[in-house]
Design a protein around this motif. Structure first.
Motif, short mmCIF file in Angstrom:
data_model
loop_
_atom_site.label_atom_id
_atom_site.label_comp_id
_atom_site.label_asym_id
_atom_site.label_seq_id
_atom_site.Cartn_x
_atom_site.Cartn_y
_atom_site.Cartn_z
N GLN A 21 0.83 -1.21 0.00
CA GLN A 21 0.00 0.00 0.00
C GLN A 21 0.87 1.26 0.00
OE1 GLN A 21 -2.59 0.36 3.42
NE2 GLN A 21 -3.17 2.47 2.87
N VAL A 22 1.88 1.27 0.85
CA VAL A 22 2.75 2.45 0.91
C VAL A 22 3.42 2.68 -0.44
CG1 VAL A 22 4.83 3.42 1.97
CG2 VAL A 22 3.11 2.26 3.40
N ARG A 23 3.89 1.60 -1.05
CA ARG A 23 4.56 1.75 -2.35
C ARG A 23 3.59 2.31 -3.39
NH1 ARG A 23 7.81 -3.03 -0.98
NH2 ARG A 23 6.00 -4.28 -1.55
N LEU A 406 10.42 1.21 5.68
CA LEU A 406 10.91 0.69 6.96
C LEU A 406 10.20 1.30 8.15
CD1 LEU A 406 14.68 0.61 6.03
CD2 LEU A 406 13.26 -1.38 6.57
N VAL A 407 9.84 2.58 8.02
CA VAL A 407 9.13 3.24 9.12
C VAL A 407 7.77 3.68 8.59
CG1 VAL A 407 9.17 5.08 10.83
CG2 VAL A 407 11.33 4.05 10.05
N VAL A 408 6.73 3.01 9.08
CA VAL A 408 5.38 3.34 8.63
C VAL A 408 4.58 3.83 9.85
CG1 VAL A 408 3.27 2.44 7.57
CG2 VAL A 408 5.51 1.56 6.84
N PHE A 409 3.98 5.00 9.70
CA PHE A 409 3.15 5.55 10.78
C PHE A 409 1.69 5.18 10.49
CE2 PHE A 409 6.95 8.22 10.83
CZ PHE A 409 7.26 8.21 12.19
N SER A 410 1.02 4.60 11.49
CA SER A 410 -0.34 4.12 11.25
C SER A 410 -1.26 5.24 10.78
CB SER A 410 -0.88 3.42 12.49
OG SER A 410 -0.89 4.33 13.57
N GLU A 411 -1.04 6.46 11.30
CA GLU A 411 -1.87 7.60 10.91
C GLU A 411 -1.84 7.86 9.40
OE1 GLU A 411 0.30 7.50 13.31
OE2 GLU A 411 -0.60 8.25 15.16
N ASP A 412 -0.73 7.49 8.77
CA ASP A 412 -0.57 7.80 7.34
C ASP A 412 -1.33 6.84 6.44
OD1 ASP A 412 1.06 9.86 7.94
OD2 ASP A 412 2.94 8.85 7.42
N THR A 415 -5.85 7.81 4.88
CA THR A 415 -6.22 8.36 3.57
C THR A 415 -4.97 8.78 2.81
OG1 THR A 415 -6.47 10.53 4.58
CG2 THR A 415 -8.50 9.29 4.23
N LEU A 416 -5.06 8.67 1.50
CA LEU A 416 -3.95 9.07 0.66
C LEU A 416 -4.08 10.55 0.29
CD1 LEU A 416 -1.53 8.74 -1.31
CD2 LEU A 416 -3.18 8.00 -3.03
N ASP A 417 -3.07 11.32 0.62
CA ASP A 417 -3.00 12.70 0.14
C ASP A 417 -2.20 12.67 -1.15
OD1 ASP A 417 -2.57 15.33 -0.39
OD2 ASP A 417 -1.39 15.76 1.42
N VAL A 418 -2.87 12.69 -2.29
CA VAL A 418 -2.11 12.53 -3.53
C VAL A 418 -1.25 13.75 -3.82
CG1 VAL A 418 -4.12 11.35 -4.46
CG2 VAL A 418 -3.27 13.29 -5.63
N ASN A 419 -1.55 14.85 -3.15
CA ASN A 419 -0.71 16.03 -3.34
C ASN A 419 0.43 16.11 -2.33
OD1 ASN A 419 -2.14 17.15 -5.57
ND2 ASN A 419 -3.79 17.59 -4.12
N GLY A 420 0.58 15.07 -1.55
CA GLY A 420 1.67 15.04 -0.57
C GLY A 420 2.87 14.29 -1.13
N SER A 421 3.83 14.01 -0.25
CA SER A 421 4.99 13.25 -0.71
C SER A 421 5.46 12.27 0.36
CB SER A 421 6.14 14.19 -1.08
OG SER A 421 6.56 14.91 0.07
N ASN A 422 4.67 12.10 1.44
CA ASN A 422 5.16 11.29 2.56
C ASN A 422 5.46 9.84 2.17
OD1 ASN A 422 2.34 11.05 2.24
ND2 ASN A 422 2.00 10.55 4.39
N HIS A 423 4.59 9.24 1.38
CA HIS A 423 4.83 7.83 1.01
C HIS A 423 5.97 7.73 -0.01
CE1 HIS A 423 1.42 6.66 3.39
NE2 HIS A 423 0.65 7.52 2.73
N PHE A 424 5.98 8.66 -0.94
CA PHE A 424 7.08 8.67 -1.90
C PHE A 424 8.41 8.84 -1.17
CE2 PHE A 424 10.05 11.41 -4.28
CZ PHE A 424 10.50 10.45 -5.17
N GLU A 425 8.48 9.84 -0.28
CA GLU A 425 9.74 10.10 0.44
C GLU A 425 10.12 8.95 1.35
OE1 GLU A 425 12.11 12.23 0.17
OE2 GLU A 425 11.19 13.58 -1.28
N ASN A 426 9.14 8.22 1.82
CA ASN A 426 9.44 7.08 2.68
C ASN A 426 10.40 6.12 1.97
OD1 ASN A 426 9.43 4.95 4.49
ND2 ASN A 426 7.25 5.12 4.93
N LEU A 427 10.14 5.84 0.69
CA LEU A 427 11.03 4.96 -0.09
C LEU A 427 12.25 5.71 -0.60
CD1 LEU A 427 10.30 1.99 -0.40
CD2 LEU A 427 8.23 3.31 -0.14
N GLN A 428 12.01 6.89 -1.16
CA GLN A 428 13.09 7.68 -1.76
C GLN A 428 14.20 7.96 -0.74
OE1 GLN A 428 13.83 9.31 -4.72
NE2 GLN A 428 14.54 11.38 -4.29
N SER A 429 13.81 8.37 0.47
CA SER A 429 14.83 8.83 1.42
C SER A 429 15.48 7.67 2.17
CB SER A 429 14.23 9.83 2.41
OG SER A 429 13.41 9.16 3.33
#
Ligand code: ADP
Ligand code: MG
Ligand code: MG
Ligand code: MG
Ligand code: MG
Ligand code: MG
Length: 696
Positions: A21-23, A406-412, A415-429
């Protein structure tokens, strides 16, 4: 270290189930960012450095140095003093009052993985203006002054890559905590060594859980005259029974003739020097990413600064592979140690590794240069391609996205904020490759596509850190202005990264490098270095600054590359070179028939000559280039060599590879005394210069 958000982090067993899901959400966010920004044009070049420090406490009464776990206190003091700082009253002017106080842009300080670490960046990115380049060294020195001012009297910001006695049995940290906590489960370092922000212990614990055992770092020990041989790391405890992971050493984790380490802190507790460039558009960013990539290992060798681990001289000179192993979350199946059953694929590299993709839409990029072992998530790639992204860039991101978050916050996950970058940055960073391609952050539309150069080791002096930063910036201009083609096959760069680790690789080893980096000679004037003698080279339209006008867009010209059938076999395009040949060009007596490459410094000089710089400016830049040139030819030492020499000449050193507390104290004391910023500090004094002379 990327995002620092608050929330409830999932333990690995739960996080694992959310990975898909995060990916997918991350890919959605990436597509949104890409669509919004793919045609964006930025008129300005901006760039910035990141300098990382160890905070070291010097205990004069006990002649002992310790890592100080004071990151939070120092950052807090900096934050509280911000107002004061704004008025300039606490900012000493190292240039003798030339800089107007209200003109001060204060640097920014950031937390890092180690609770004994700090990171600083310039207060705002450096601009295109050439005079900005000449501010870098002063700014770095000023950052050290400011950092020091917000520390306790006995604490100092020290730019060593690693603390020589991290993980020894004595009290190497202050305040003291005994080792073996639930997150790291290290037998050498306590959990308190890491930044207490929940992200960091979670990251460390989830890497360990995913992997199924502790991380494993074995660094070959340097064999000196009296080193006990075979060498068995005397600090390893085979009788600990606090955690299941204590079995690791009983199962052979610690290798003979190696220094053994078992926690993320041994890698991510290292300091480095990173440079980020903003490109004028996505295509220029992709081109810079590719062309800077083969330079990663060369600059790693040039900045070698890591000869000691856990109180022992080691047989390698750089930090890179240790960080790589310290965050290697691959399972036995992914590592190829067990047949694939539960995992999706074998993965050849750690999440922290040299990069595996080229991303430019450059007709000179031959398919043979690409990594034949590249693992890609084909489903995610398909999503990107269906969303309009081209195959090459989609491949890059679908490669980064083979990893689990590796680090997933349950709050995230609600809902998906498609204008955000939290899930993208989770993998990228958490893909720590030696180049990073950074898309514009959705929350700051003024920032463009950026490329980060990540391989360099931090240097002991700000003079050196400024020199290497400026050298890379100038190289980026040279690459764009002369349309250099530095492509070599990616596995050769991977190999070069390994080579850079060897003790004294800078002078003793050779690196793969492209023989002829000039663009296709479809017209005789394509390369200023390959014209008939007597004619003046005419570089492309260059302005007096590093900016837009200084970078001609030659994409169109380079698309007229020769058809594939005319090209020589790829293997003929590159060969092995010393770093000095790459930096300084072929020495006397070197045949130039196969290699017309004049060396990177000559290219930079040529570029500078076209700019009509003032004599003063040119002279200042020459000081930096001189350091690089002389480092490459061996007449100035690497930090690694200097530290080795310091240890070996110390009366307390017994030539048995062990770097004891007294030697460490004297080493750090020397650095602190020489580098501690003073108003009269100049780069010609102290460690900034002479101490790296041969024999000095
Ligand atoms: P990270 O830790 O994610 O690599 P940091 O924010 O710590 O990133 O540092 C990024 C560097 O990039 C800083 O030196 C900063 O000055 C620089 N920088 C910031 N914005 C830009 C920009 N628009 N273009 C180029 N560099 C930038
Ligand atoms: Mg950092
Ligand atoms: Mg940073
Ligand atoms: Mg950051
Ligand atoms: Mg002791
Ligand atoms: Mg960075």
């Amino acid at each position: 270290m990327g995002l620092l958000q608050l929330g409830t982090p999932l333990k690995w067993e739960e996080a694992k189930g959310t990975a898909a899901q995060v990916r997918e959400w991350g890919i959605e966010q990436l597509l949104t960012i890409w669509r919004k920004n793919k045609d964006q044009e930025r008129a300005v070049l901006l760039w910035g450095d990141e300098v990382e420090y160890l905070v070291i406490a010097v205990d004069e009464s006990h002649q002992k140095v310790r890592l100080s776990l004071s990151q939070a206190e120092v950052l807090q003091a900096l934050a509280e003093n911000e107002e004061l700082a704004k008025h300039g009253s606490m900012v000493p002017d190292l240039q003798g009052g030339e800089k107007a106080k209200n003109d001060c842009t204060l640097p920014t300080f950031h937390p890092e993985f180690g609770r004994f670490m700090l990171e600083s960046t310039p207060g705002k990115p450096w601009s295109i203006d050439f005079k900005d380049l000449l501010e870098v060294e002063r700014d770095m020195k000023q950052r050290r002054v400011i950092a020091k001012q917000h520390m306790a009297k006995d604490q100092y910001p020290v730019t060593l890559t690693t603390f020589p006695r991290l993980g020894t049995k004595d009290d190497f940290i202050t305040p003291y905590y005994p080792p073996s906590g639930p997150a790291l489960r290290s037998q050498f370092v306590p959990d308190e060594i890491a930044n207490p922000h929940i992200r960091f212990p979670t990251l460390a614990a989830n890497i360990r859980s995913r992997r199924g055992r502790k991380v494993e770092l074995n660094v070959p020990v340097f064999k000196d005259e009296k080193t006990p041989w075979p060498f068995h790391d005397p600090t390893v405890d085979y009788d600990m029974h606090n955690w299941p992971e204590d079995d690791d050493v009983r199962n052979g984790a610690a290798k003979e003739n190696h220094v053994y380490m078992d926690a993320m802190a041994f890698g991510m507790g290292s300091c480095c020097l990173q440079i980020t460039f903003q490109a004028k558009n996505i295509n220029e960013g992709r081109r810079l990413y590719d062309q800077l990539s083969p330079l990663g290992p060369i600059l790693l060798a040039l900045t070698a600064a890591t000869p000691i681990y856990k109180g022992f001289l080691v047989d390698t000179d750089v930090r890179w592979n240790q960080i790589s192993r310290a965050v290697d979350d691959r399972t036995r199946e992914e590592l190829g140690e067990a047949p694939l059953k539960n995992d999706r694929w074998r993965i050849p590299k750690s999440r922290y590794a040299s990069n595996s993709t080229y991303i430019a839409e450059d007709p000179r990029l031959r398919p043979e240069y690409l990594d034949p072992d590249l693992v890609v998530d084909e489903d995610l790639k398909q999503k990107l391609v269906s969303g309009g992204m081209d195959d090459r860039l989609a491949t890059h991101f679908a490669h980064l996205f083979i990893r689990d978050p590796l680090v997933v916050f349950s709050e995230d996950l609600q809902t998906l904020d498609v204008n955000g970058s939290n899930h993208f940055e989770n993998l990228q960073s958490t893909n720590w490759q030696h180049m990073r391609f950074k898309p514009p952050p959705p929350d700051n539309p003024s920032i463009g596509w950026r490329v980060e150069f990540r391989s360099m080791e931090i240097q002991m002096t700000d003079f050196e850190n400024a020199a290497f930063s400026i050298f890379i910036v100038l190289l980026s201009r040279v690459i764009l202005s002369f349309d250099l083609n530095l492509y070599i096959p990616i596995p050769r760069t991977t190999e070069n990264m390994e080579t850079a680790h060897r003790r004294n690789a800078l002078l003793d080893d050779k690196f793969w490098f492209r023989k002829d980096p000039f663009p296709q000679k479809t017209t005789p004037s394509a390369s200023p270095f390959l014209r008939p003698q007597g004619t003046q080279p005419q570089p492309p339209d260059l302005d007096q600054n590093l900016g837009v006008n200084g970078t001609t867009d030659v994409t169109a010209a380079s698309t007229s590359a020769a058809p594939t059938s005319d090209l020589p076999p790829v293997e003929e395009e590159y060969s092995l070179h010393t770093v000095s040949e790459i930096i300084n060009g072929p020495g006397p007596g070197t045949s130039t028939s196969t290699n017309q490459f004049p060396g990177l410094i000559a290219l930079v000089q040529h570029y500078l000559s076209s700019l009509n710089l003032s004599v003063t400016t040119r002279c200042q830049i020459e000081r930096y280039l001189d350091l690089i040139a002389r480092r490459a030819d061996g007449s100035l030492w690497t930090n690694a060599k200097w530290i080795r020499q310091y240890v070996s000449q110390h009366p307390e050193y017994k030539h048995d590879s062990a770097v004891n507390e007294q030697v460490t104290y004297d080493l750090i004391k020397t650095l602190v005394e020489e580098i501690e910023p003073r108003e009269d500090w100049s780069s010609k004094q102290g460690l900034g210069w002479e101490m790296f002379e041969v024999g000095g």
